[in-house]
Design a protein around this motif. Structure first.
Motif, PDB file in Angstrom:
ATOM      1  N   ARG A   1       0.838  -1.201   0.000  1.00  0.00           N
ATOM      2  CA  ARG A   1       0.000   0.000   0.000  1.00  0.00           C
ATOM      3  C   ARG A   1       0.870   1.247   0.000  1.00  0.00           C
TER       4      ARG A   1
ATOM      5  N   SER B   1       2.520   4.575   0.980  1.00  0.00           N
ATOM      6  CA  SER B   1       2.971   5.127   2.258  1.00  0.00           C
ATOM      7  C   SER B   1       3.226   4.047   3.304  1.00  0.00           C
ATOM      8  N   PHE B   2       3.118   2.773   2.989  1.00  0.00           N
ATOM      9  CA  PHE B   2       3.428   1.677   3.905  1.00  0.00           C
ATOM     10  C   PHE B   2       4.559   0.837   3.306  1.00  0.00           C
ATOM     11  N   GLY B   3       5.487   0.410   4.147  1.00  0.00           N
ATOM     12  CA  GLY B   3       6.563  -0.436   3.678  1.00  0.00           C
ATOM     13  C   GLY B   3       6.056  -1.829   3.321  1.00  0.00           C
ATOM     14  N   GLU B   4       6.814  -2.501   2.466  1.00  0.00           N
ATOM     15  CA  GLU B   4       6.398  -3.830   2.025  1.00  0.00           C
ATOM     16  C   GLU B   4       6.334  -4.805   3.204  1.00  0.00           C
ATOM     17  N   ARG B   5       7.328  -4.760   4.107  1.00  0.00           N
ATOM     18  CA  ARG B   5       7.355  -5.698   5.234  1.00  0.00           C
ATOM     19  C   ARG B   5       6.150  -5.464   6.161  1.00  0.00           C
ATOM     20  N   GLN B   6       5.849  -4.173   6.418  1.00  0.00           N
ATOM     21  CA  GLN B   6       4.723  -3.872   7.292  1.00  0.00           C
ATOM     22  C   GLN B   6       3.415  -4.355   6.687  1.00  0.00           C
ATOM     23  N   SER B   7       3.241  -4.126   5.405  1.00  0.00           N
ATOM     24  CA  SER B   7       2.012  -4.564   4.739  1.00  0.00           C
ATOM     25  C   SER B   7       1.887  -6.080   4.748  1.00  0.00           C
TER      26      SER B   7
ATOM     27  N   LEU C   1       3.272  -8.231   6.965  1.00  0.00           N
ATOM     28  CA  LEU C   1       3.009  -8.730   8.308  1.00  0.00           C
ATOM     29  C   LEU C   1       1.569  -8.436   8.744  1.00  0.00           C
ATOM     30  N   GLU C   2       1.032  -7.281   8.374  1.00  0.00           N
ATOM     31  CA  GLU C   2      -0.355  -6.968   8.709  1.00  0.00           C
ATOM     32  C   GLU C   2      -1.310  -7.920   8.003  1.00  0.00           C
ATOM     33  N   SER C   3      -1.012  -8.234   6.764  1.00  0.00           N
ATOM     34  CA  SER C   3      -1.849  -9.185   6.017  1.00  0.00           C
ATOM     35  C   SER C   3      -1.772 -10.576   6.625  1.00  0.00           C
TER      36      SER C   3
END
Length: 340
Positions: free
Chosen positions: A1, A3-9, A11-13
């Protein structure tokens, strides 16, 4: 998404899928040997408080009132109590109206002063209240405008003061006076009264006649303040058998002298004058008690003897001086209270 980093996206998923019940291959995130097992605590909470609250606020939120009218005691240098006169809690006060407006009864101040004096001076019987002034009426209203009532007692001179304010007003003193333990010589309970002889010289009135007269002069009493059971009178004198009304009988044990009982005695004073059997409609309200002697708790019923006192020094216009004696006949002996 955006403004969101790939790792954060990612892990949230992953967390969302896991919370929905999908199986997760944890070894892909944490390969074998890359982490150690940790023992989880065997209790649910750490039981550490992180709530920041002043002691005064906590007491106001959690402390129970010591008395239905006096309220909770404050942590001040002088004995002080605070109470909110919320009609949703003190519902019986809705039955005390003067000319259509809800007014806190003067008898309530006497009860509050008694409790404050006993708390500050100690003891459980024999208390004298003197120079009680009903300075200004305390009008009550339904809804959000709930007055806060503050009772203070000054130990150095035994003066009590009862004041109130609403959210948008300053403090107003409604009652003040002085208290002292003990009683005057010769005034202690024990004098015998011949009720039959006293009633023989009086005319008996129907209680509904009395309350019709009270209503006509502007005193509207609801069920919680209709306490006169029987009433006799002659010019300048009255005798009444009063009782705590059924509507407030369950709460009677919380009071030394229930305001509804003492108010019924004040009502009986009005029967001493000629107006109750005539056509003149004049409203009189108590504004001062020179002396009030209390010996023991009143119980549920009492006899009230009121007599007009002629004092040449007391000749103010529209002011009348009365002596009031309240006597309770009980198995353990008679319990008296005197007011003048």
């Amino acid at each position: 998404r955006k403004s969101f980093g790939e790792r954060q996206s990612m892990l949230e998923s992953l967390g969302t899928l896991h919370s929905m019940g999908h199986a997760v291959a944890w070894e892909g995130l944490h390969p074998a040997g890359s982490c150690n097992a940790v023992r989880l605590p065997g209790y649910a909470w750490q039981r550490e408080r992180f709530w920041s609250e002043a002691t005064e606020c906590q007491e106001a939120r959690l402390a129970l009132p010591e008395h239905p009218l006096l309220g909770r005691r404050l942590g001040t240098c002088e004995p002080s109590w605070e109470m909110k006169f919320d009609l949703r809690v003190l519902r019986y006060l809705e039955d005390h109206r003067v000319q259509g407006r809800l007014v806190f009864p003067g008898a309530g101040y006497v009860e509050m002063a008694l409790i404050a004096a006993f708390e500050a001076l100690g003891g459980t019987t024999d208390m004298m209240l003197e120079d009680i002034e009903f300075i200004q009426a305390l009008f009550l209203t339904k809804g959000e405008e709930v007055p806060t009532v503050l009772t203070t007692f000054r130990p150095e001179d035994n003066v009590f003061n009862i004041a109130a304010r609403s959210a948008h007003s300053s403090w107003t003193t409604h009652c003040r006076g002085r208290a002292r333990p003990g009683f005057d010589n010769g005034e202690r309970a024990g004098q015998q009264t011949d009720w039959a002889d006293l009633k023989a010289g009086m005319k008996k009135l129907e209680t509904r006649e009395g309350y019709s007269y009270f209503d006509a002069i502007g005193l509207q009493y609801g069920p919680s303040f209709v306490g006169i059971e029987a009433l006799w009178r002659r010019p300048g004198e009255s005798l009444a058998h009063v009782r705590v009304p059924e509507a407030v009988l369950d709460a009677g044990d919380e009071y030394r002298l229930h305001p509804a009982l003492l108010d019924a005695c004040f009502q009986a004073i009005l029967a001493t004058g000629p107006d109750i059997e005539g056509t003149m409609l004049r409203l009189y309200l108590p504004f001062q008690l020179d002396r009030f002697q209390f010996f023991k708790n009143s119980g549920k019923e009492a006899w009230c003897h009121a007599k007009l006192i002629k004092n040449p020094r007391h000749n103010k216009i529209n002011q009348i001086l009365y002596g009031l004696r309240v006597m309770v006949e009980a198995r353990i002996g008679r319990q008296d209270a005197h007011a003048q």
